[in-house]
Design a protein around this motif. Sequence first.
Motif, short mmCIF file in Angstrom:
data_model
loop_
_atom_site.label_atom_id
_atom_site.label_comp_id
_atom_site.label_asym_id
_atom_site.label_seq_id
_atom_site.Cartn_x
_atom_site.Cartn_y
_atom_site.Cartn_z
N LEU A 141 0.83 -1.21 0.00
CA LEU A 141 0.00 0.00 0.00
C LEU A 141 0.86 1.26 0.00
CD1 LEU A 141 -2.73 1.38 0.07
CD2 LEU A 141 -2.70 1.15 2.55
N THR A 142 1.89 1.28 0.80
CA THR A 142 2.79 2.44 0.84
C THR A 142 3.46 2.64 -0.51
OG1 THR A 142 3.21 2.02 3.18
CG2 THR A 142 4.73 3.49 2.04
N PHE A 143 3.93 1.55 -1.10
CA PHE A 143 4.56 1.62 -2.41
C PHE A 143 3.56 2.13 -3.46
CE2 PHE A 143 5.96 -0.41 -6.41
CZ PHE A 143 7.20 0.20 -6.53
N ALA A 144 2.32 1.63 -3.41
CA ALA A 144 1.29 2.07 -4.35
C ALA A 144 0.96 3.55 -4.16
CB ALA A 144 0.04 1.22 -4.19
N LEU A 145 0.93 4.02 -2.92
CA LEU A 145 0.68 5.44 -2.66
C LEU A 145 1.79 6.31 -3.24
CD1 LEU A 145 -0.67 5.27 0.98
CD2 LEU A 145 -1.91 6.15 -1.00
N ILE A 146 3.02 5.86 -3.11
CA ILE A 146 4.14 6.63 -3.66
C ILE A 146 4.06 6.67 -5.18
CG2 ILE A 146 6.65 6.64 -3.97
CD1 ILE A 146 6.82 5.45 -1.09
N ILE A 147 3.89 5.51 -5.81
CA ILE A 147 3.82 5.44 -7.27
C ILE A 147 2.61 6.22 -7.79
CG2 ILE A 147 3.53 3.90 -9.25
CD1 ILE A 147 6.31 3.83 -7.95
N GLY A 148 1.45 6.01 -7.19
CA GLY A 148 0.24 6.72 -7.62
C GLY A 148 0.35 8.22 -7.43
N GLY A 149 0.93 8.64 -6.31
CA GLY A 149 1.09 10.06 -6.06
C GLY A 149 2.03 10.73 -7.04
N VAL A 150 3.15 10.07 -7.31
CA VAL A 150 4.11 10.62 -8.28
C VAL A 150 3.49 10.68 -9.66
CG1 VAL A 150 6.30 10.17 -9.44
CG2 VAL A 150 6.15 9.99 -6.96
N TRP A 151 2.83 9.59 -10.06
CA TRP A 151 2.23 9.54 -11.39
C TRP A 151 1.11 10.57 -11.53
CZ3 TRP A 151 0.37 4.26 -13.76
CH2 TRP A 151 0.30 4.37 -15.14
N GLY A 152 0.28 10.74 -10.49
CA GLY A 152 -0.77 11.74 -10.52
C GLY A 152 -0.22 13.16 -10.56
N THR A 153 0.86 13.40 -9.84
CA THR A 153 1.49 14.73 -9.85
C THR A 153 2.07 15.04 -11.22
OG1 THR A 153 2.00 14.52 -7.49
CG2 THR A 153 3.23 16.17 -8.75
N ILE A 154 2.73 14.06 -11.83
CA ILE A 154 3.26 14.27 -13.18
C ILE A 154 2.13 14.55 -14.15
CG2 ILE A 154 4.39 13.09 -15.11
CD1 ILE A 154 6.17 11.69 -12.98
N ALA A 155 1.03 13.81 -14.02
CA ALA A 155 -0.13 14.03 -14.91
C ALA A 155 -0.71 15.43 -14.71
CB ALA A 155 -1.20 12.98 -14.66
N LYS A 156 -0.76 15.88 -13.46
CA LYS A 156 -1.29 17.22 -13.18
C LYS A 156 -0.38 18.31 -13.78
CE LYS A 156 -2.58 20.31 -9.40
NZ LYS A 156 -2.54 21.41 -10.28
N LEU A 157 0.92 18.15 -13.61
CA LEU A 157 1.86 19.18 -14.07
C LEU A 157 2.00 19.21 -15.59
CD1 LEU A 157 4.64 18.79 -11.37
CD2 LEU A 157 2.87 20.55 -11.51
N THR A 158 2.02 18.04 -16.22
CA THR A 158 2.23 18.00 -17.67
C THR A 158 0.93 18.00 -18.46
OG1 THR A 158 2.31 15.59 -17.74
CG2 THR A 158 4.40 16.76 -17.40
N GLY A 159 -0.17 17.60 -17.83
CA GLY A 159 -1.45 17.56 -18.52
C GLY A 159 -1.67 16.27 -19.30
N ARG A 160 -0.82 15.27 -19.10
CA ARG A 160 -0.99 13.99 -19.78
C ARG A 160 -0.50 12.86 -18.88
NH1 ARG A 160 3.09 14.89 -24.71
NH2 ARG A 160 1.82 16.73 -24.88
N TRP A 161 -1.02 11.67 -19.12
CA TRP A 161 -0.68 10.51 -18.29
C TRP A 161 0.53 9.76 -18.80
CZ3 TRP A 161 -2.44 9.50 -13.59
CH2 TRP A 161 -3.58 10.16 -13.17
N VAL A 162 0.86 9.91 -20.07
CA VAL A 162 1.98 9.15 -20.63
C VAL A 162 3.13 10.08 -20.94
CG1 VAL A 162 2.68 7.65 -22.50
CG2 VAL A 162 0.38 7.50 -21.59
#
Length: 64
Positions: free
Chosen positions: A43-64
């Motif tokens: 769960l902790t690992f998933a929170l880190i990965i999900g948080g980083v991926w969501g932050t990147i998506a927010k900042l760049t405007g894309r998921w990939v």
Amino acid sequence: MEHALKLIAGVLPLIFAFAFLVPVIDQGMRALEINAPFGLTTLTFALIIGGVWGTIAKLTGRWV
């Protein structure tokens, strides 16, 4: 009201990441019996990965 809607729309990638991606990553790792690195729980690992991926998506405007 308009300000509140803009704020919510701005954090939608993070909401999606924490509400959908984190449980999927966590349950997928548990189902496949994959251990998280560095002694973390899945769960902790998933929170880190999900948080980083969501932050990147927010900042760049894309998921990939």
